[in-house]
Design a protein around this motif. Structure first.
Motif, PDB file in Angstrom:
ATOM      1  N   SER A  47       2.290  -0.978   5.763  1.00 35.12           N
ATOM      2  CA  SER A  47       1.463  -2.170   5.968  1.00 35.12           C
ATOM      3  C   SER A  47       1.071  -2.357   7.428  1.00 35.12           C
ATOM      4  O   SER A  47      -0.019  -2.832   7.735  1.00 35.12           O
ATOM      5  CB  SER A  47       2.190  -3.416   5.450  1.00 35.12           C
ATOM      6  OG  SER A  47       2.383  -3.280   4.054  1.00 35.12           O
TER       7      SER A  47
ATOM      8  N   ILE B 132      -2.300  -0.907   8.601  1.00 32.64           N
ATOM      9  CA  ILE B 132      -3.553  -1.381   7.993  1.00 32.64           C
ATOM     10  C   ILE B 132      -4.615  -1.678   9.054  1.00 32.64           C
ATOM     11  O   ILE B 132      -5.770  -1.275   8.921  1.00 32.64           O
ATOM     12  CB  ILE B 132      -3.303  -2.638   7.115  1.00 32.64           C
ATOM     13  CG1 ILE B 132      -2.473  -2.239   5.882  1.00 32.64           C
ATOM     14  CG2 ILE B 132      -4.617  -3.288   6.682  1.00 32.64           C
ATOM     15  CD1 ILE B 132      -2.077  -3.398   4.997  1.00 32.64           C
ATOM     16  N   GLU B 133      -4.200  -2.368  10.125  1.00 33.83           N
ATOM     17  CA  GLU B 133      -5.177  -2.762  11.140  1.00 33.83           C
ATOM     18  C   GLU B 133      -5.879  -1.540  11.744  1.00 33.83           C
ATOM     19  O   GLU B 133      -7.103  -1.527  11.868  1.00 33.83           O
ATOM     20  CB  GLU B 133      -4.521  -3.600  12.228  1.00 33.83           C
ATOM     21  CG  GLU B 133      -5.541  -4.168  13.195  1.00 33.83           C
ATOM     22  CD  GLU B 133      -5.002  -5.302  14.059  1.00 33.83           C
ATOM     23  OE1 GLU B 133      -3.786  -5.602  13.985  1.00 33.83           O
ATOM     24  OE2 GLU B 133      -5.814  -5.884  14.801  1.00 33.83           O
TER      25      GLU B 133
ATOM     26  N   ILE C  24      -6.099   2.700   2.611  1.00 32.20           N
ATOM     27  CA  ILE C  24      -4.734   2.311   3.041  1.00 32.20           C
ATOM     28  C   ILE C  24      -3.643   2.777   2.070  1.00 32.20           C
ATOM     29  O   ILE C  24      -2.462   2.670   2.379  1.00 32.20           O
ATOM     30  CB  ILE C  24      -4.625   0.779   3.265  1.00 32.20           C
ATOM     31  CG1 ILE C  24      -4.926   0.013   1.978  1.00 32.20           C
ATOM     32  CG2 ILE C  24      -5.554   0.332   4.385  1.00 32.20           C
ATOM     33  CD1 ILE C  24      -4.702  -1.486   2.104  1.00 32.20           C
TER      34      ILE C  24
ATOM     35  N   SER D 273      -0.814  -7.841   3.936  1.00 32.06           N
ATOM     36  CA  SER D 273       0.121  -6.714   3.863  1.00 32.06           C
ATOM     37  C   SER D 273       0.253  -6.161   2.442  1.00 32.06           C
ATOM     38  O   SER D 273       0.620  -5.014   2.265  1.00 32.06           O
ATOM     39  CB  SER D 273       1.488  -7.128   4.394  1.00 32.06           C
ATOM     40  OG  SER D 273       1.967  -8.206   3.634  1.00 32.06           O
TER      41      SER D 273
ATOM     42  N   GLU E 133     -11.462   0.081   0.427  1.00 34.30           N
ATOM     43  CA  GLU E 133     -10.411  -0.222   1.415  1.00 34.30           C
ATOM     44  C   GLU E 133      -9.052   0.205   0.862  1.00 34.30           C
ATOM     45  O   GLU E 133      -8.229   0.777   1.578  1.00 34.30           O
ATOM     46  CB  GLU E 133     -10.374  -1.724   1.702  1.00 34.30           C
ATOM     47  CG  GLU E 133     -11.608  -2.243   2.431  1.00 34.30           C
ATOM     48  CD  GLU E 133     -11.613  -3.767   2.502  1.00 34.30           C
ATOM     49  OE1 GLU E 133     -12.119  -4.278   3.510  1.00 34.30           O
ATOM     50  OE2 GLU E 133     -11.108  -4.419   1.567  1.00 34.30           O
TER      51      GLU E 133
ATOM     52  N   PRO F 266       0.819  -1.220   0.000  1.00 29.20           N
ATOM     53  CA  PRO F 266       0.000   0.000   0.000  1.00 29.20           C
ATOM     54  C   PRO F 266       0.852   1.270   0.000  1.00 29.20           C
ATOM     55  O   PRO F 266       0.473   2.272  -0.613  1.00 29.20           O
ATOM     56  CB  PRO F 266      -0.808  -0.090   1.293  1.00 29.20           C
ATOM     57  CG  PRO F 266      -0.744  -1.505   1.722  1.00 29.20           C
ATOM     58  CD  PRO F 266       0.459  -2.128   1.104  1.00 29.20           C
TER      59      PRO F 266
ATOM     60  N   TYR G 289      -7.542  -6.056  -2.062  1.00 25.84           N
ATOM     61  CA  TYR G 289      -8.548  -5.311  -1.297  1.00 25.84           C
ATOM     62  C   TYR G 289      -9.635  -4.770  -2.220  1.00 25.84           C
ATOM     63  O   TYR G 289      -9.376  -4.535  -3.404  1.00 25.84           O
ATOM     64  CB  TYR G 289      -7.891  -4.110  -0.598  1.00 25.84           C
ATOM     65  CG  TYR G 289      -7.063  -4.494   0.609  1.00 25.84           C
ATOM     66  CD1 TYR G 289      -7.679  -4.679   1.844  1.00 25.84           C
ATOM     67  CD2 TYR G 289      -5.689  -4.691   0.506  1.00 25.84           C
ATOM     68  CE1 TYR G 289      -6.933  -5.042   2.959  1.00 25.84           C
ATOM     69  CE2 TYR G 289      -4.935  -5.055   1.617  1.00 25.84           C
ATOM     70  CZ  TYR G 289      -5.567  -5.235   2.843  1.00 25.84           C
ATOM     71  OH  TYR G 289      -4.842  -5.599   3.938  1.00 25.84           O
TER      72      TYR G 289
ATOM     73  N   HIS H 280      -0.011   4.241   2.897  1.00 25.64           N
ATOM     74  CA  HIS H 280       0.329   3.929   4.296  1.00 25.64           C
ATOM     75  C   HIS H 280       1.189   2.679   4.405  1.00 25.64           C
ATOM     76  O   HIS H 280       1.155   1.809   3.548  1.00 25.64           O
ATOM     77  CB  HIS H 280      -0.955   3.715   5.116  1.00 25.64           C
ATOM     78  CG  HIS H 280      -1.741   4.977   5.297  1.00 25.64           C
ATOM     79  ND1 HIS H 280      -1.470   5.873   6.307  1.00 25.64           N
ATOM     80  CD2 HIS H 280      -2.763   5.497   4.579  1.00 25.64           C
ATOM     81  CE1 HIS H 280      -2.311   6.896   6.225  1.00 25.64           C
ATOM     82  NE2 HIS H 280      -3.109   6.694   5.172  1.00 25.64           N
TER      83      HIS H 280
END
Ligand code: GLU
Length: 391
Positions: free
Chosen positions: A349, A352-353, A344, A362, A340, A303, A336, A347
């Protein structure tokens, strides 16, 4: 580079694409003598142990002749009606002509979705291989009666290439009204040179293709080169030759002029072929230079390197990866959904959460689901002289 095999009998499975103008005369209808002669060629190949699939155009051309529609462009619903009338006649002619050699024909009508959606693709492939196993010759065309502009191939060159890769054929033959590829359109440029062997489809080769198409045939040299890219990258060789003489397949073995496109020496896997050959990716990820370098080194797309996300795609859809200047680098299956992916993008990995509320994967596109689509020559980006000449 691989060399052309000595004779068509040395290939294992051949897809033959036949253009409308070869099969249909706008005044007289189906060219029976030509059809019976090619059926003799097909019977001879099968007697030598080669499996044969036919992608036959001609439904619309034949239908408009039967219906007595005037010359010129048809409206969509007119060509759909013409195809409905023409396809039934076309299939009957194929079936009758092949039966002279005790060969059974099976009709397959495909739409874009049948080759582009993985599940339908697997279904269509299973049906075709079952037909071959039973000893029948599949006679394939686009299902023109239901295909509308947005969801159609429109030309049987690329459809035939998809059929060739889908069935693991080792040769695709495009029978055309021109006997092969020239450095420039030969009817416009007397200095055009004929190219007997094409080792790789470089941007220079693509630039030679021009754009011509006629009322009877949708595809010009452009779609033939596109077909070549689809076929050769999957390890399938391609021949372009004139189908005008009777028995054009026998003609290839007898030395008739033709262009032979070498299969890639390192074909991508069937799954990656399917990804790369998708005609309409569902979205586009624009990536920065660092991500570009990582992709070329065989890494997954993370990402962090994604600058922009466009399109509405779902996880598992095929999406296109482009560089900052908009040139396509790769294609792959989205890890994704689009919304989504937007959240992300850019950003790390490990963030992500926190961003999505669950620990996702990831990679935006995992390396196993990713295939590079640029050629080595394109990467250099230098315009060739021929590019300029044809611009
Ligand atoms: N599917 C069209 C037909 O059978 C032909 C498309 C093409 O000419 O490539 O009439």
């Amino acid at each position: 580079m691989t060399r052309p095999l000595a004779s068509l009998g040395n290939y294992r499975r051949i897809v033959i694409k036949i253009g409308s103008a070869l099969l249909v005369d706008r005044g007289a209808g189906l060219k029976t003598e030509w059809l019976e002669a090619i059926c003799d060629d097909i019977a001879a190949l099968r007697a030598r142990g080669v499996e044969v699939l036919v992608v036959s155009s001609g439904a619309i051309a034949l239908g408009r002749t039967v219906l007595g529609l005037p010359a010129g462009a048809l409206k969509l619903e007119e060509s759909q009606a013409a195809a409905a009338v023409g396809q039934i006649a076309l299939a009957r002619h194929w079936s009758e002509s092949l039966s002279r050699s005790s060969i059974v024909a099976g009709q397959i009508l495909l739409t874009l979705g049948d080759t582009e959606e993985r599940r339908r693709y697997l279904n269509a492939r299973a049906t075709i291989s079952q037909l071959l196993k039973l000893g029948a010759v599949p006679i394939i065309n686009e299902n023109d009666t239901v295909a509308t502009t947005e969801i159609r191939y429109g030309d049987n060159d690329r459809l035939a290439a998809r059929v060739a890769t889908m069935t693991g054929a080792d040769l695709l033959i495009l029978l055309s009204d021109i006997d092969g590829l020239y450095t420039a359109p030969p009817h416009l440029d007397p200095a055009a040179e004929f190219l007997p062997v094409i080792a790789e489809i470089t941007p220079e080769i693509e630039a030679m293709a021009g754009g011509a198409a006629s009322e009877l045939s949708r595809g010009g040299m452009r779609t033939k080169i596109d077909a070549g890219k689809i076929a050769t990258s999957a390890g399938c060789a391609m021949i372009i030759t004139s189908g005008k003489p009777l028995n054009p397949l026998k003609g290839i073995d007898d030395g008739a002029r033709h262009s032979w496109f070498a299969p890639s020496a390192t074909p991508v896997t069937a799954r990656k072929t399917w990804i790369a050959g998708q005609l309409q990716p569902a979205g586009i990820l624009t990536v920065d230079a660092g991500a570009e370098t990582a992709l070329r080194a065989g890494k997954s797309l993370l990402p962090a390197g994604v600058r922009d996300v466009s399109g509405q795609f779902l996880r598992g859809d095929t999406i296109s990866v482009v560089g900052l200047e908009g040139r396509e680098i790769a294609r792959g299956l989205a890890g994704y959904d689009a919304d989504e992916a937007r959240r992300i993008a850019g950003h790390k990995s490990r963030e992500i959460e926190a961003l999505l509320g669950y620990a996702g994967r990831s990679a935006m596109i995992h390396r196993d689901d990713l295939v590079m689509t640029e050629t080595a020559a394109k990467r250099g980006d230098a315009k060739t002289k021929k590019d300029e000449a044809h611009a």
